[in-house]
Design a protein around this motif. Structure first.
Motif, mmCIF file in Angstrom:
data_model
loop_
_atom_site.group_PDB
_atom_site.id
_atom_site.type_symbol
_atom_site.label_atom_id
_atom_site.label_comp_id
_atom_site.label_asym_id
_atom_site.label_seq_id
_atom_site.Cartn_x
_atom_site.Cartn_y
_atom_site.Cartn_z
ATOM 1 N N THR A 60 2.408 -10.296 13.200
ATOM 2 C CA THR A 60 2.976 -10.000 11.874
ATOM 3 C C THR A 60 2.065 -10.523 10.777
ATOM 4 O OG1 THR A 60 5.229 -10.097 12.773
ATOM 5 C CG2 THR A 60 4.985 -10.322 10.388
ATOM 6 N N ASN A 61 1.529 -11.715 10.970
ATOM 7 C CA ASN A 61 0.625 -12.297 9.973
ATOM 8 C C ASN A 61 -0.588 -11.402 9.732
ATOM 9 O OD1 ASN A 61 2.318 -14.503 9.870
ATOM 10 N ND2 ASN A 61 1.008 -15.825 11.131
ATOM 11 N N ARG A 62 -1.091 -10.776 10.804
ATOM 12 C CA ARG A 62 -2.287 -9.927 10.666
ATOM 13 C C ARG A 62 -1.986 -8.561 10.058
ATOM 14 N NH1 ARG A 62 -3.889 -8.350 15.211
ATOM 15 N NH2 ARG A 62 -2.604 -9.532 16.672
ATOM 16 N N PHE A 63 -0.817 -8.016 10.365
ATOM 17 C CA PHE A 63 -0.549 -6.632 9.967
ATOM 18 C C PHE A 63 0.265 -6.496 8.679
ATOM 19 C CE2 PHE A 63 -1.970 -5.433 14.178
ATOM 20 C CZ PHE A 63 -2.548 -4.198 13.956
ATOM 21 N N TRP A 64 0.807 -7.585 8.151
ATOM 22 C CA TRP A 64 1.653 -7.449 6.963
ATOM 23 C C TRP A 64 0.886 -6.889 5.777
ATOM 24 C CZ3 TRP A 64 6.128 -6.545 5.132
ATOM 25 C CH2 TRP A 64 6.434 -6.832 3.804
ATOM 26 N N TRP A 65 -0.209 -7.536 5.409
ATOM 27 C CA TRP A 65 -0.933 -7.095 4.207
ATOM 28 C C TRP A 65 -1.586 -5.726 4.386
ATOM 29 C CZ3 TRP A 65 0.516 -9.275 0.002
ATOM 30 C CH2 TRP A 65 0.950 -10.605 0.003
ATOM 31 N N PRO A 66 -2.229 -5.439 5.545
ATOM 32 C CA PRO A 66 -2.736 -4.071 5.723
ATOM 33 C C PRO A 66 -1.643 -3.014 5.665
ATOM 34 C CG PRO A 66 -3.807 -5.556 7.272
ATOM 35 C CD PRO A 66 -2.714 -6.347 6.611
ATOM 36 N N SER A 67 -0.409 -3.371 6.074
ATOM 37 C CA SER A 67 0.697 -2.410 5.977
ATOM 38 C C SER A 67 1.032 -2.114 4.521
ATOM 39 C CB SER A 67 1.936 -2.947 6.710
ATOM 40 O OG SER A 67 1.694 -3.071 8.096
ATOM 41 N N LEU A 68 0.981 -3.131 3.679
ATOM 42 C CA LEU A 68 1.232 -2.904 2.248
ATOM 43 C C LEU A 68 0.132 -2.038 1.631
ATOM 44 C CD1 LEU A 68 2.515 -6.331 0.844
ATOM 45 C CD2 LEU A 68 3.833 -4.369 1.627
ATOM 46 N N MET A 69 -1.087 -2.173 2.143
ATOM 47 C CA MET A 69 -2.197 -1.388 1.611
ATOM 48 C C MET A 69 -2.110 0.085 2.015
ATOM 49 S SD MET A 69 -5.374 -3.980 2.351
ATOM 50 C CE MET A 69 -5.249 -5.739 2.007
ATOM 51 N N MET A 70 -1.303 0.397 3.034
ATOM 52 C CA MET A 70 -1.180 1.791 3.495
ATOM 53 C C MET A 70 -0.735 2.742 2.393
ATOM 54 S SD MET A 70 0.629 1.548 7.233
ATOM 55 C CE MET A 70 0.874 3.321 7.317
ATOM 56 N N PHE A 71 -0.032 2.227 1.386
ATOM 57 C CA PHE A 71 0.497 3.094 0.337
ATOM 58 C C PHE A 71 -0.565 3.465 -0.693
ATOM 59 C CE2 PHE A 71 4.023 0.695 2.093
ATOM 60 C CZ PHE A 71 4.905 1.717 2.392
ATOM 61 N N GLY A 72 -1.758 2.913 -0.530
ATOM 62 C CA GLY A 72 -2.827 3.232 -1.458
ATOM 63 C C GLY A 72 -2.958 2.200 -2.557
ATOM 64 N N PRO A 73 -3.913 2.384 -3.451
ATOM 65 C CA PRO A 73 -4.171 1.399 -4.497
ATOM 66 C C PRO A 73 -3.032 1.327 -5.499
ATOM 67 C CG PRO A 73 -5.414 3.409 -4.900
ATOM 68 C CD PRO A 73 -4.784 3.567 -3.546
ATOM 69 N N PRO A 74 -3.015 0.291 -6.344
ATOM 70 C CA PRO A 74 -1.996 0.211 -7.397
ATOM 71 C C PRO A 74 -2.014 1.470 -8.260
ATOM 72 C CG PRO A 74 -3.292 -1.812 -7.298
ATOM 73 C CD PRO A 74 -3.969 -0.837 -6.399
ATOM 74 N N ASP A 75 -0.882 1.776 -8.841
ATOM 75 C CA ASP A 75 -0.768 3.026 -9.600
ATOM 76 C C ASP A 75 -1.845 3.158 -10.670
ATOM 77 O OD1 ASP A 75 1.404 3.643 -8.069
ATOM 78 O OD2 ASP A 75 2.904 3.099 -9.570
ATOM 79 N N GLY A 76 -2.202 2.046 -11.297
ATOM 80 C CA GLY A 76 -3.210 2.099 -12.348
ATOM 81 C C GLY A 76 -4.589 2.455 -11.843
ATOM 82 N N ASP A 77 -4.821 2.270 -10.533
ATOM 83 C CA ASP A 77 -6.131 2.562 -9.944
ATOM 84 C C ASP A 77 -6.115 3.791 -9.048
ATOM 85 O OD1 ASP A 77 -7.161 0.293 -11.172
ATOM 86 O OD2 ASP A 77 -6.691 -0.993 -9.458
ATOM 87 N N SER A 78 -4.997 4.521 -9.037
ATOM 88 C CA SER A 78 -4.880 5.683 -8.157
ATOM 89 C C SER A 78 -5.258 6.943 -8.918
ATOM 90 C CB SER A 78 -3.447 5.799 -7.628
ATOM 91 O OG SER A 78 -3.306 6.930 -6.806
ATOM 92 N N PRO A 79 -6.367 7.591 -8.565
ATOM 93 C CA PRO A 79 -6.850 8.729 -9.352
ATOM 94 C C PRO A 79 -6.065 10.017 -9.148
ATOM 95 C CG PRO A 79 -8.277 8.380 -7.466
ATOM 96 C CD PRO A 79 -7.277 7.255 -7.457
ATOM 97 N N ASN A 80 -5.296 10.099 -8.059
ATOM 98 C CA ASN A 80 -4.661 11.370 -7.713
ATOM 99 C C ASN A 80 -3.145 11.399 -7.903
ATOM 100 O OD1 ASN A 80 -7.168 12.534 -6.643
ATOM 101 N ND2 ASN A 80 -6.931 11.064 -4.989
ATOM 102 N N THR A 81 -2.525 10.230 -8.081
ATOM 103 C CA THR A 81 -1.067 10.162 -8.070
ATOM 104 C C THR A 81 -0.428 10.997 -9.170
ATOM 105 O OG1 THR A 81 -0.972 8.009 -6.977
ATOM 106 C CG2 THR A 81 0.906 8.610 -8.358
ATOM 107 N N ARG A 82 -0.907 10.879 -10.395
ATOM 108 C CA ARG A 82 -0.253 11.550 -11.517
ATOM 109 C C ARG A 82 -0.222 13.063 -11.315
ATOM 110 N NH1 ARG A 82 -2.011 10.124 -17.580
ATOM 111 N NH2 ARG A 82 -1.144 8.146 -16.839
#
Length: 318
Positions: free
Chosen positions: A189-211
């Motif tokens: 769990t310690n190893r996979f928690w943060w990479p799992s959060l990253m699965m959703f892509g970068p923060p909205d402010g840094d996501s070029p395609n979301t809008r």
């Protein structure tokens, strides 16, 4: 009289605004088509590459039952990839072309699959966290504006939900086992928690395609909205397992009605998606080798198809 591009564009926009589906024979803007190809291809590649981390444990699973469960799951992922490649082909691309782009490192797949599976507990944690994140991300895609993609996602999400439950069931068995098994689950769990959060892509402010994807109703929620939904869903599950999520900033915010949580390491995320993750080279090399080893099968299938076509043509000519 043929409709002008302006008239076709107006019909497209009206269809999107009415929350109806765009189908393969409908006119669509080229940018919409390219966006779908990029997203569906990335999704398909992720399903195929995602077979590797867990496939690594099929022969080492501790019982025949666990082997059969894991084998069935890996087979499901292969099927998901095929559904998605088929959906992409309705946009005028060929899955062989997409595969060539993947193994040439010209198209991406989910960052999570560039992390190693170091213990058998990873099989359960991937089911719980990785497939759990996939469900949060993919269920809204069942309402995607592009019909073939949305319809493919219905079955995929049903199977991913089952995979998440399988993973959770395995972890329940382990945390109720020996102390060594409980420690194994916590370490994974310690190893996979943060990479799992990253699965959703970068923060909205840094996501070029979301809008634009949301304007076209390809996506229904932003990256940060989906990440928050995942955290809110997962914290009670971790408490039921007796597992501590490795985030000192994780706490319930009564005012927001959501959990607050820390910031993932976005520098690590950028490094992984740029090809510098722990297993990037290994994953692509394995996929490339499998593609090359399967060349004779594709050639045999092509020769057989040509032979059958020649027979039919001959009958028609006679």
């Amino acid at each position: 009289m043929a409709a002008t591009e302006q008239e076709l564009s107006a019909v497209f926009e009206q269809t999107i605004a009415a929350d109806q589906r765009i189908e393969p024979r409908d006119w669509m803007p080229e940018a919409y088509r390219r966006t779908l190809i990029r997203q569906i291809a990335q999704h398909a590649h992720s399903e195929i590459i995602g077979m590797q981390p867990e496939g690594n444990w099929i022969l080492r699973a501790p019982s025949l039952r666990r082997k059969a469960i894991l084998l069935a799951k890996v087979q499901d992922e292969a099927g998901h990839g095929m559904y998605l490649y088929a959906a992409a082909e309705t946009l005028g691309v060929d899955r062989a072309e997409l595969t060539e782009k993947l193994i040439a490192n010209k198209q991406k797949y989910s960052s999570i699959f560039n992390y190693p599976t170091l213990s058998y507990a990873d099989v359960g944690v991937i089911g719980w966290l990785v497939d759990g994140a996939a469900i949060c991300n993919q269920v809204p895609l069942c309402r995607c504006s592009y019909g073939p993609y949305a319809r493919a996602m219905i079955r995929i999400c049903k199977e991913e939900s089952f995979h998440q439950r399988q993973g959770y069931e395995l972890l329940l068995a382990m945390v109720n086992g020996t102390e060594a098994q409980r420690e194994m689950v916590q370490e994974s769990t310690n190893r996979f928690w943060w990479p799992s959060l990253m699965m959703f892509g970068p923060p909205d402010g840094d996501s070029p395609n979301t809008r634009q994807s949301m304007a076209w109703r390809i996506k229904r929620h932003t990256n940060d909205e989906l990440r928050q939904r995942f955290v809110d869903m997962t914290v009670p599950q971790s408490e039921a397992l007796g597992v501590t999520l490795p985030d000192p900033d994780l706490r319930w915010n009564e005012e927001r009605g959501h959990y607050d949580f820390g910031e993932p390491d976005w520098d690590e995320f950028k490094a992984v998606i740029s090809g510098s993750g722990p297993c990037n080279a290994q994953r692509l090399a394995h996929r490339r080798r499998a593609h090359e080893n399967g060349a004779w099968v594709r050639e045999a299938a092509r020769a057989y198809a040509e032979k059958q076509t020649a027979k039919r043509t001959g009958r028609v000519a006679a």
